[in-house]
Design a protein around this motif. Structure first.
Motif, mmCIF file in Angstrom:
data_model
loop_
_atom_site.group_PDB
_atom_site.id
_atom_site.type_symbol
_atom_site.label_atom_id
_atom_site.label_comp_id
_atom_site.label_asym_id
_atom_site.label_seq_id
_atom_site.Cartn_x
_atom_site.Cartn_y
_atom_site.Cartn_z
ATOM 1 N N ALA A 473 0.823 -1.217 0.000
ATOM 2 C CA ALA A 473 0.000 0.000 0.000
ATOM 3 C C ALA A 473 0.855 1.264 0.000
ATOM 4 C CB ALA A 473 -0.917 -0.001 1.217
ATOM 5 N N LYS A 474 2.125 1.150 -0.420
ATOM 6 C CA LYS A 474 3.051 2.269 -0.324
ATOM 7 C C LYS A 474 2.481 3.538 -0.947
ATOM 8 C CE LYS A 474 7.399 1.453 -1.178
ATOM 9 N NZ LYS A 474 8.670 1.210 -1.913
ATOM 10 N N GLY A 475 2.560 4.609 -0.193
ATOM 11 C CA GLY A 475 2.079 5.895 -0.685
ATOM 12 C C GLY A 475 1.837 6.857 0.460
ATOM 13 N N ALA A 476 1.881 8.146 0.147
ATOM 14 C CA ALA A 476 1.617 9.174 1.150
ATOM 15 C C ALA A 476 0.141 9.171 1.530
ATOM 16 C CB ALA A 476 2.028 10.534 0.614
ATOM 17 N N THR A 477 -0.148 9.516 2.775
ATOM 18 C CA THR A 477 -1.522 9.488 3.280
ATOM 19 C C THR A 477 -2.209 10.854 3.261
ATOM 20 O OG1 THR A 477 -0.815 9.938 5.568
ATOM 21 C CG2 THR A 477 -0.916 7.604 4.854
ATOM 22 N N GLY A 478 -1.428 11.931 3.214
ATOM 23 C CA GLY A 478 -2.016 13.264 3.305
ATOM 24 C C GLY A 478 -2.228 13.744 4.727
ATOM 25 N N ARG A 479 -1.895 12.921 5.701
ATOM 26 C CA ARG A 479 -1.995 13.331 7.100
ATOM 27 C C ARG A 479 -0.782 14.185 7.476
ATOM 28 N NH1 ARG A 479 -3.171 8.157 10.782
ATOM 29 N NH2 ARG A 479 -3.378 9.801 12.336
ATOM 30 N N PRO A 480 -0.925 15.159 8.371
ATOM 31 C CA PRO A 480 -2.111 15.483 9.173
ATOM 32 C C PRO A 480 -2.876 16.716 8.666
ATOM 33 C CG PRO A 480 -0.199 16.483 10.197
ATOM 34 C CD PRO A 480 0.275 15.867 8.894
ATOM 35 N N VAL A 481 -3.060 16.841 7.352
ATOM 36 C CA VAL A 481 -3.796 18.000 6.824
ATOM 37 C C VAL A 481 -5.198 18.124 7.441
ATOM 38 C CG1 VAL A 481 -4.773 19.057 4.740
ATOM 39 C CG2 VAL A 481 -2.457 18.111 4.691
ATOM 40 N N PRO A 482 -5.972 17.018 7.571
ATOM 41 C CA PRO A 482 -7.299 17.172 8.196
ATOM 42 C C PRO A 482 -7.214 17.734 9.617
ATOM 43 C CG PRO A 482 -7.157 15.076 7.048
ATOM 44 C CD PRO A 482 -5.770 15.645 7.073
ATOM 45 N N LEU A 483 -6.280 17.241 10.408
ATOM 46 C CA LEU A 483 -6.094 17.737 11.773
ATOM 47 C C LEU A 483 -5.756 19.229 11.756
ATOM 48 C CD1 LEU A 483 -3.905 16.056 14.542
ATOM 49 C CD2 LEU A 483 -3.729 18.482 14.049
ATOM 50 N N LEU A 484 -4.808 19.622 10.918
ATOM 51 C CA LEU A 484 -4.355 21.010 10.886
ATOM 52 C C LEU A 484 -5.460 21.958 10.431
ATOM 53 C CD1 LEU A 484 -0.784 20.466 9.394
ATOM 54 C CD2 LEU A 484 -1.337 21.094 11.746
ATOM 55 N N ILE A 485 -6.217 21.561 9.421
ATOM 56 C CA ILE A 485 -7.305 22.415 8.939
ATOM 57 C C ILE A 485 -8.370 22.595 10.012
ATOM 58 C CG2 ILE A 485 -9.296 22.426 7.367
ATOM 59 C CD1 ILE A 485 -6.820 23.608 6.130
ATOM 60 N N GLU A 486 -8.726 21.527 10.698
ATOM 61 C CA GLU A 486 -9.730 21.638 11.753
ATOM 62 C C GLU A 486 -9.197 22.502 12.905
ATOM 63 O OE1 GLU A 486 -13.320 21.241 13.776
ATOM 64 O OE2 GLU A 486 -12.770 20.942 11.670
ATOM 65 N N PHE A 487 -7.929 22.345 13.250
ATOM 66 C CA PHE A 487 -7.304 23.173 14.276
ATOM 67 C C PHE A 487 -7.400 24.652 13.904
ATOM 68 C CE2 PHE A 487 -3.165 25.283 15.293
ATOM 69 C CZ PHE A 487 -3.354 25.461 16.662
ATOM 70 N N LEU A 488 -7.102 24.979 12.647
ATOM 71 C CA LEU A 488 -7.166 26.377 12.196
ATOM 72 C C LEU A 488 -8.596 26.876 12.115
ATOM 73 C CD1 LEU A 488 -4.444 26.262 9.382
ATOM 74 C CD2 LEU A 488 -4.214 27.231 11.680
ATOM 75 N N ARG A 489 -9.514 26.008 11.715
ATOM 76 C CA ARG A 489 -10.926 26.410 11.661
ATOM 77 C C ARG A 489 -11.441 26.764 13.042
ATOM 78 N NH1 ARG A 489 -13.698 22.371 7.233
ATOM 79 N NH2 ARG A 489 -13.024 20.793 8.698
ATOM 80 N N GLN A 490 -11.076 25.960 14.021
ATOM 81 C CA GLN A 490 -11.518 26.238 15.383
ATOM 82 C C GLN A 490 -10.886 27.516 15.930
ATOM 83 O OE1 GLN A 490 -14.005 24.705 16.893
ATOM 84 N NE2 GLN A 490 -14.219 23.441 15.060
ATOM 85 N N ARG A 491 -9.626 27.765 15.587
ATOM 86 C CA ARG A 491 -8.974 29.002 16.014
ATOM 87 C C ARG A 491 -9.645 30.211 15.352
ATOM 88 N NH1 ARG A 491 -4.232 28.459 19.624
ATOM 89 N NH2 ARG A 491 -3.727 30.541 18.865
ATOM 90 N N ALA A 492 -10.029 30.058 14.078
ATOM 91 C CA ALA A 492 -10.680 31.147 13.360
ATOM 92 C C ALA A 492 -12.055 31.452 13.928
ATOM 93 C CB ALA A 492 -10.782 30.806 11.871
ATOM 94 N N ALA A 493 -12.721 30.406 14.432
ATOM 95 C CA ALA A 493 -14.092 30.573 14.956
ATOM 96 C C ALA A 493 -14.110 31.075 16.397
ATOM 97 C CB ALA A 493 -14.841 29.243 14.869
ATOM 98 N N ALA A 494 -12.964 31.008 17.074
ATOM 99 C CA ALA A 494 -12.919 31.384 18.502
ATOM 100 C C ALA A 494 -13.072 32.893 18.705
ATOM 101 C CB ALA A 494 -11.582 30.912 19.078
#
Length: 494
Positions: A473-494
């Motif tokens: 299954a070799k290949g990049a997963t794209g992590r942790p982009v989902p974590l980072l985007i949600e972190f920034l979204r929550q900071r933007a909404a605060a």
């Protein structure tokens, strides 16, 4: 693949396939109930026959049902009725998408959205968009035979009275998927293509695509030398590829608001230098720039989302190669901070480029700094490929990142950063050594970085186990982009 919202009912929507949830014990979800009524009870009969258990991820494809417009109905198990949560939904998505793509359907309709115990409907829509994009992603640019594209071309999300929310969720899901896909592609590119120069050109391409919304500056070797980044430059000593220091600036928030700074490790290929790595699986060291890739993917998504937040991205990027000019074990270098480092192992190079970038981050007077790096094999031993390693002395910042990872099914696990571990970094000849021995290797690496972050709130994400997969299954997963985007979204909404 085109994603859109439709006002309609599951039984009358013009699509090749309609997806509906069913539960254990024969209970039907909202869409399944509507389809059952239109077909005179055929959906319930199929479920009661035992052809689908209703357990998360179980599937059953029905064809040619009378009374409905769609040619196919795909039933997907979602566990016990009334107890559908994010974790269960996540277990159902993968098998459901796989079964859907195995059909000949060119268009599919989802919904209306089921109520989740711990998430809103928008979250479910985003997860489906990302899952479909992930399942249809192919990295084939170096193959003569590109294979067939996915048959599925149109995806509809049915809505009733929440049209605006569904449209916004689709847009958010597409933006997130675009960022994840960029991160995966950068990781999968070979080291002879994805060089530091290529990463800089990619950053410039994002800025060009979103004209006026993102500023970029690329510092060259002479600029890096002028800044006194001796630690960073020590890693580049053995290669002919020029290093780059990429600075991204997104001003989506108030003019004077302190930014969040993301720092991504960008070692585009890591041989280990003079402390040469074993040959087995060394090809996977092209993934040592996945921290940088995740920062670029996150910026790609956050600019498209138009987050109301100021964010700075810092990417120190170079190769780590052995040669007659390479840094040797035992060499001592001076970091931008003025602290000296005895390099006992040239394969512990990620921390050497990150420490200077973390010092550079001080000039932005940041609200918080998060660095992302494929830093240590020790983190893979500790956490495997499930959780990214999280280190921080700031409980509030750590909790925000952990919550973001949990929300997006991109989990992290907090590891210790106790002062006692700092003892392992003692050097007889410099202010510190760059390694602390085998015990607690991921912890001492984080401790090393912490010495350059005293001026601001900081967290470190070690993604060595989660940024890519090996083997078949070799290949990049794209992590942790989902974590980072949600972190920034929550900071933007605060």
């Amino acid at each position: 693949m085109k994603f859109s919202m439709k006002v309609g009912k599951p039984e009358t929507v013009a699509a090749d396939c309609v997806v509906a949830l069913v539960h254990t014990g024969g209970a039907l979800g909202i869409a399944a109930q509507a389809l059952d009524a239109a077909t005179g009870g055929l959906v319930a009969a199929a479920v009661k026959s035992g052809d689908i258990s209703g357990k998360p991820g179980s599937t059953l494809l029905l064809r040619g049902l009378p009374g409905i417009e769609a040619q196919r109905v795909l039933l997907v198990g979602a566990g016990e009725a009334g107890k559908l949560d994010a974790k269960t939904f996540g277990k159902a998505i993968g098998p459901g998408v796989k079964a859907l793509l195995a059909t000949g359907a060119k268009s599919v309709a989802f919904g209306p959205a089921e109520a989740l115990a711990d998430r809103d409907a928008a979250w479910a829509v985003q997860q489906i968009v990302v899952a479909l994009r992930d399942a249809t992603y192919r990295f084939t640019q170096f193959k003569s035979d590109k294979g067939e594209d996915a048959k599925l071309a149109s995806v509809f999300f049915l809505a009733t009275d929440d049209e605006k929310e569904v449209k916004a969720a689709i847009a958010a899901g597409v933006a997130l998927a675009n960022g994840i896909e960029l991160t995966k592609t950068l990781g999968n590119l070979p080291g002879n293509v994805c060089t530091p120069t290529y990463l800089a050109e990619t950053a410039e391409g994002i800025a060009k695509e979103f004209k006026g919304k993102l500023k970029i500056e690329v510092l060259e070797r002479k600029d890096i030398e002028a800044l006194g980044m001796g630690s960073f430059l020590s890693v580049t000593a053995g290669t002919v590829e020029p290093p780059k220091f990429i600075v991204l600036n997104y001003a989506g928030g108030a003019k004077k608001a302190a930014p969040v700074v993301l720092v991504g490790k960008g070692i585009t290929f890591d041989t280990g230098g003079i402390s040469l790595k074993p040959g087995e699986a060394m090809d996977e060291m092209k993934y040592d720039m996945c921290g940088a890739g995740s920062v670029l993917g996150t910026f790609r998504a956050l600019v498209e989302l138009g987050l109301k937040l100021n964010v700075v991205g810092l990417i120190p990027t170079c190769e780590n190669m052995p040669s007659g000019t390479a840094t040797r074990p035992g060499d001592i270098v001076k970091s931008m901070s003025g602290q000296t480092i005895e390099i006992l192992n040239t394969d512990a190079e990620g921390r050497l480029i990150l420490c200077d970038a973390l010092t550079y981050a001080e000039r932005f007077k940041p609200a918080a700094v998060v660095d992302i790096a494929t830093l240590t094999g020790a983190c893979i031993i500790a956490l495997g490929g499930v959780n990214s390693g999280l280190f921080s002395k700031n409980d509030e910042l750590a909790d925000q990142l952990l919550a973001a990872g949990k929300t997006m099914l991109d989990p992290a696990w907090r590891l210790p950063l106790d002062d006692e571990y700092q003892e392992q970094l003692k050097s007889n000849f410099a202010d510190m050594a760059n390694i602390g021995g085998r015990p607690a290797g991921s912890v001492t690496a984080a401790c090393f970085l912490s010495r350059f972050t005293k001026a601001y709130d900081w967290a470190h994400l070690d993604i060595a186990g989660t940024a890519w997969k090996g083997g078949a299954a070799k290949g990049a997963t794209g992590r942790p982009v989902p974590l980072l985007i949600e972190f920034l979204r929550q900071r933007a909404a605060a």
